[in-house]
Design an enzyme around this catalytic site. Structure first.
Site, short mmCIF file in Angstrom:
data_model
loop_
_atom_site.label_atom_id
_atom_site.label_comp_id
_atom_site.label_asym_id
_atom_site.label_seq_id
_atom_site.Cartn_x
_atom_site.Cartn_y
_atom_site.Cartn_z
N ASN A 1 -0.89 -7.61 -3.67
CA ASN A 1 -1.43 -6.79 -4.75
C ASN A 1 -0.35 -5.95 -5.41
O ASN A 1 0.65 -5.61 -4.78
CB ASN A 1 -2.52 -5.87 -4.19
CG ASN A 1 -2.02 -5.07 -3.00
OD1 ASN A 1 -1.81 -5.62 -1.94
ND2 ASN A 1 -1.79 -3.78 -3.18
N GLU B 1 0.83 -1.21 0.00
CA GLU B 1 0.00 0.00 0.00
C GLU B 1 0.86 1.26 0.00
O GLU B 1 0.35 2.37 -0.04
CB GLU B 1 -0.92 0.01 1.23
CG GLU B 1 -2.19 -0.80 1.06
CD GLU B 1 -1.94 -2.24 0.70
OE1 GLU B 1 -1.25 -2.93 1.47
OE2 GLU B 1 -2.42 -2.68 -0.35
N ASP C 1 -7.72 -4.89 -5.31
CA ASP C 1 -6.90 -5.25 -4.15
C ASP C 1 -7.24 -6.65 -3.65
O ASP C 1 -7.40 -6.85 -2.45
CB ASP C 1 -6.99 -4.23 -3.01
CG ASP C 1 -6.08 -4.63 -1.84
OD1 ASP C 1 -4.98 -5.13 -2.12
OD2 ASP C 1 -6.47 -4.46 -0.68
#
Lengths: 156, 649
Positions: B335, B251, B377
Site C-alpha cells: 500500500n 505503515e 489498504d
C-alpha cells in the site's frame, strides 16, 4: 507447647532474625556505595526495590485529578502517533494495551512518564527529546483515565 | 547438438506439454460439471464428508475415489513452468513456495485421498518462541530448517535421527527494538536454500546466509534501517547468483525496495525502489507496461504531490516468483504511505503494483498497478502464481494473483496484460476491472476520505486474502485460495510523520461479512475465474495452503484445526486440532526413511492473529489496526504457541 509448636516458633524466630540481619546488611552496603560517590538509583525504579521502601524521589504529575487536560491528552496521544502503535484507543497492537491492568513497567503516573520519556527496550521510542514534559504529563493523565468514566472519546 | 536441433527438440517438448494440457481442458469441464454439486454451504459439505466416511467404512480403502472426480493422474490440466523446481527431488522443499512458480505443490502422493484418514502425528518440536509462526520450514536432503518469529532463530533438524534431532541452532541477535516497529506481529516467512547456505531475513533488517553444515553465518548484510521504520519479514528468493529481498514498513512511511545481494558475498548489488524517479525505480528504455496509465516519465514522482513519494510505502514484503524461460522476476508492492488517501492525491505509483523485472539488471520490463490511489489498504503484495494453462483454446503463460482488493487476476506474464479479473469474495468497492484500461470500476460511495466514516466496505483492509499463500495443483488446474469474509468502516484521519513511528492516518473498524462465515477455502478455476467448490470456515483463513500429488489440499484455521480436503470436491478428508491457531503454510516432504511427511507450524499471530496476544484489549475494536472487531472471539479459541507438527501415515 508441643514439640511441633516449639519447632514452628523457633523457625519463625530464625526467619525474623534472618530478615532483620539481611536488611541491616543491605543498608550498610548501600551506605558504603553511596558514600563512595555512586548514584545508586535512577530517577524511577523499574524493577522491584530490594529491602524496605525508601521513598525514592518521585516526580509528581502536575495534572493529577485534573480532568480539564484529558481531551488534550487524547489529542496528543494521536498527534504523536502513540495511537498508531498502541491502538486508536490504546487497546494495543504493535505496542501493548495501555487500557488493561497489566503494566510491564509500572502503571503509576511517574512510571508511565518514564516509559514515555525514556523509551523501553522492545521498541517503545524515547520521547523525551521530542515532547515537552508538560505534554507528556497530559498524555499520562489521559492514559490513566482509560476505562474510567472520565475517558474522553471512548471506543464505540 | 546444433541450434536447430535444440529448437526442434524444445518445440516438440512444448507441443507435448501443450497437447497434454489441451486434454486438460476437457477435464476441467468435467470437474466443473461435477463439483457444482458439492458447492459451498457448510451443511452440504458436512453431508458429503459423512457420505465419504460411510463409503470409506463400507468399501476397501484403496478403492475409494469420489464419484465426482476423474481417476487421479489421468492428465494434467495446467503446468508449472518448466525448470521451476530447480531440479530438486520430489521429496524436497528448498524454497518458500517449493518452486519458482510459487505453486506450493508437492508431487508426493503416498498420502492421498484414500488413506489420509490414517494420518497421525509423527513428531513435534517447540521453537521456544511465541507469536505468529507464518511461513514454512524447508527440507533439503535429510535436514529440515525452521525459522522462528523474532528473535529469528534458525534451527537445523537432522531427520535421520528418530523423531528428528537438533543439528544446530543459529541466533542472529536481532535488535529487540525492532519488535516495537513491526506493524503486524514479529513474524518471519521463512528461509530459502542455495549454494549450501540457508538464507533468511531478520526483523532488524539483516539478510543472513548460514552455512548449512556448520550453522555459522557465511555473510550477514544489513540492508535496512529500523530507525526509519523498516523491518523485514519476507522469505528471500535466489535466482542464479543473486539473493532477492525486500522491506516491510509501509505503515511507518518507509519507501519500498527490492534488493539484489550477491549469493557468494552478501554484497548489495542494487536496490529497485517502489517510488521516486525512473532511475530509482529501475525503469529504462526496455520498460513496456501494457496499460496507458502505467506509461510515462517518472510516474513514481509525478503521481504524488510534493515529496510524499519519499514516505510512499510500496514495501516489498510478500512472495517472489520467477519464470526461468522468460527470465522474469515477479513481485507486487504494498500500500502507499499513509492510509488516509486525501493526504496523497494521485495514483501513487508504484505502490500496489505487480512488477516484472530482469533479475540480472533489476530493470523493470513491465508493471501493472492493481489498485491506483488506494483508499482501503488493499496492500498488493500477495503471491503471483505462474501457470501455463490453455485459455480460449490457446496456451497462455499466466500469472495468477488473488489480491487483497477481492479480485482474482490472471495476467499474461510476458506482457502484463490482464486477461481476466473477477471477485473471489464479497466485494463492493468496485464493480469490476476494466480490461481496456486495467483500472477498477469503482463505486464512488465506497472511496474513503479524511474526516468521513465510510461504512460497509467489503472486503476489509485485511483483504479477500492477505499474504497467506494459495497453492496450485497441476493435476486439477485449480488454485486453492485461503480467503476471508470481513468488511469494515474506514475513516481517514490526519497523520503526522515522525520517523520510526506509524504513519497510518486511518481509523478502521472491521466486522464479519454477511453469510455467517468469516473464512473460506476456495478451489478456484483461474481460466474461467470461478469457484469450483469451497469449504466455509468460521474464522478467517490466515494459513497458507499445500496441494499434493495425492490430490489433497492441506490448510489450517486460526482456531487450530489442521485439515486435509479432497482437491477435486473440497470434501473434508481428515482433520486434527493442534495446540494453537495456524498461520503458517504446510509443506510435504519425503524423510530419509522413505516415508512422506506433512509439516505445519502451530502458533497464532500475524496481523489478525495479534488479537490472541494477551497484550491486546478487546474493548477497543480499533485495536491492532482494526482487526479486533473481526475476530473478537479469537482469545477464547487460541492461545499463543510455537510448535512444529510433523504428520505421517
Amino acid at each position: 507447647m508441643t514439640l511441633g509448636e516449639r519447632l514452628a516458633a523457633t523457625v519463625a524466630l530464625c526467619a525474623l532474625l534472618a530478615l532483620i540481619l539481611s536488611v541491616v546488611a543491605c543498608e550498610s552496603r548501600d551506605t558504603k556505595e553511596a558514600s563512595a560517590g555512586a548514584q545508586p538509583f535512577s530517577t524511577f525504579a523499574i524493577g522491584p526495590q530490594p529491602g524496605p521502601d525508601r521513598g525514592l524521589p518521585r516526580a509528581e504529575n502536575p495534572y493529577a485529578n485534573d480532568k480539564t487536560v484529558l481531551a488534550d491528552g487524547r489529542r496528543l496521544f494521536n498527534w504523536y502517533n502513540c495511537s498508531g502503535c498502541h491502538g486508536d484507543h490504546a487497546g494495543g497492537g504493535m505496542g501493548p494495551s495501555l487500557r488493561d491492568s497489566l503494566w510491564r513497567y509500572g502503571g503509576d503516573a511517574p512510571s508511565i512518564f518514564a516509559s514515555i520519556n525514556e523509551g523501553r527496550q522492545f521498541g517503545m521510542p524515547a520521547w523525551g527529546t521530542k515532547i515537552p514534559r508538560d505534554q507528556i504529563w497530559r498524555v499520562v493523565t489521559y492514559i490513566q483515565s482509560l476505562r474510567t468514566p472520565d475517558e474522553p472519546d471512548p471506543p464505540r | 547438438m546444433t541450434g536447430t536441433e535444440m529448437t526442434e527438440m524444445k518445440r516438440s517438448n512444448d507441443e507435448r506439454r501443450w497437447s497434454r494440457a489441451a486434454t486438460g481442458v476437457v477435464l476441467v469441464a468435467t470437474i466443473l460439471a461435477g463439483c457444482g454439486k458439492s458447492q459451498t454451504t457448510q451443511e452440504r459439505s458436512a453431508d458429503t464428508t459423512a457420505e465419504a466416511r460411510a463409503a470409506l467404512a463400507a468399501s476397501h480403502r484403496d478403492s475409494v475415489t469420489t464419484s465426482l472426480a476423474p481417476a487421479p493422474g489421468v492428465g494434467q490440466v495446467g503446468l508449472i513452468p518448466a525448470g521451476s523446481d530447480l531440479g530438486q527431488k520430489p521429496g524436497e522443499w528448498t524454497m518458500a513456495a517449493r518452486d519458482y512458480a510459487a505453486s506450493r505443490f508437492s508431487p508426493l502422493n503416498d498420502i492421498n485421498v484414500s488413506n489420509v484418514a490414517q494420518l497421525k502425528v509423527a513428531s513435534t518440536f517447540s521453537t521456544g518462541v511465541l507469536h505468529g509462526h507464518e511461513g514454512q520450514p524447508l527440507v533439503v536432503g535429510s535436514t529440515m530448517y525452521v525459522v522462528t518469529p523474532w528473535p529469528d532463530l534458525l534451527y537445523a533438524i537432522d531427520l535421520t535421527k528418530p523423531g528428528g534431532a537438533l543439528k544446530w541452532m543459529f541466533g542472529p541477535n536481532a535488535d529487540p527494538r525492532s519488535v516495537g516497529i513491526a506493524c503486524c506481529d514479529v513474524v518471519n516467512r521463512g528461509a530459502t536454500f542455495a549454494d549450501g547456505k540457508v538464507i533468511y531475513n531478520t526483523l532488524d533488517d539483516h539478510t543472513i546466509a548460514v552455512d548449512a553444515n556448520s550453522g555459522k553465518a557465511t555473510w550477514n548484510t544489513k540492508v535496512g534501517e529500523i530507525a526509519i521504520g523498516e523491518t523485514m519479514t519476507m522469505a528471500p528468493l535466489v535466482v542464479g547468483n543473486k539473493v532477492f529481498v525486500g522491506n516491510s514498513g509501509a505503515e511507518l512511511g518507509v519507501r519500498g525496495w527490492l534488493a539484489a545481494l550477491d549469493l557468494g558475498s552478501g554484497k548489495i548489488l542494487w536496490k529497485a525502489y517502489s517510488t521516486g524517479s525512473d532511475s530509482d525505480v529501475k525503469i529504462g528504455a526496455d520498460f513496456k507496461p501494457f496499460y496507458a496509465s502505467d506509461r510515462g516519465k517518472d510516474l513514481g514522482l509525478h503521481t504524488w504531490t510534493g515529496e510524499q513519494w519519499k514516505l510512499g510505502g510500496g514495501s516489498v514484503w510478500g512472495w517472489l516468483s520467477y519464470d526461468p524461460e522468460l527470465k522474469l522476476l515477479y513481485y507486487a508492492t504494498a500500500n502507499p504511505g499513509v492510509w488516509n488517501p486525501d493526504m496523497r492525491p494521485g495514483d501513487n505509483k508504484w505502490s500496489m503494483t505487480i512488477f516484472a523485472r530482469d533479475p540480472e539488471t533489476g530493470n523493470a520490463k513491465w508493471a501493472y498497478q492493481i489498485t491506483p490511489h488506494d483508499a482501503w489498504d488493499y496492500d498488493g503484495v500477495n503471491e503471483n502464481i505462474l501457470i501455463d494453462q490453455p485459455m480460449n483454446g490457446q496456451m497462455r503463460k499466466i500469472l495468477f494473483h488473488a489480491d487483497r482488493n477481492g479480485f482474482a487476476y490472471t495476467l499474461d506474464r510476458a506482457t502484463g496484460e490482464v486477461l481476466s479479473a473477477a471477485p473471489f469474495v464479497i466485494t463492493n468497492w468496485a464493480k469490476g476491472i476494466d480490461l481496456k484500461t486495467g483500472r477498477p470500476i469503482e463505486d464512488p460511495a465506497k472511496r474513503t476520505h479524511e474526516g468521513i466514516v465510510v461504512r460497509d466496505i467489503c472486503p476489509s483492509s485485511t483483504g479477500g486474502k492477505d499474504q497467506q499463500p494459495a497453492a496450485f495443483s497441476p493435476r486439477t488446474g485449480l488454485v486453492y485460495i485461503p480467503a476471508h469474509n470481513v468488511c469494515m468502516n474506514y475513516e481517514g484521519v490526519e497523520a503526522n510523520y515522525i520517523a520510526g513511528t506509524p504513519y497510518v492516518g486511518a481509523s478502521v473498524k472491521m466486522y464479519p461479512g454477511p453469510g455467517g462465515y468469516r473464512g473460506e477455502l476456495l478451489a478456484w478455476d483461474p481460466v474461467h475465474q470461478r469457484k469450483v467448490c469451497s469449504v466455509l470456515e468460521d474464522m478467517p483463513l490466515w494459513s497458507g495452503v499445500l496441494a499434493t500429488g495425492g490430490d489433497l489440499v492441506f490448510y489450517g484455521t486460526m482456531d487450530g484445526w489442521f485439515k486435509a480436503i479432497d482437491a477435486r470436491t473440497c470434501t473434508e478428508k481428515w482433520k486434527m486440532k493442534v495446540a494453537s491457531g495456524i498461520v503458517g503454510a504446510p509443506i510435504a516432504y519425503r524423510g530419509p526413511d522413505g516415508k512422506e511427511y506433512i509439516a505445519i507450524y502451530a502458533g497464532i499471530g500475524g496481523w489478525m492473529g495479534a488479537v490472541a496476544d494477551p497484550n491486546v484489549s478487546l474493548d477497543d475494536p480499533y485495536t491492532a489496526l482494526g482487526v479486533a472487531g473481526a475476530v473478537p472471539d479469537l482469545k477464547q479459541k487460541s492461545a499463543e504457541a510455537g510448535i512444529l507438527y510433523v504428520f505421517t501415515l
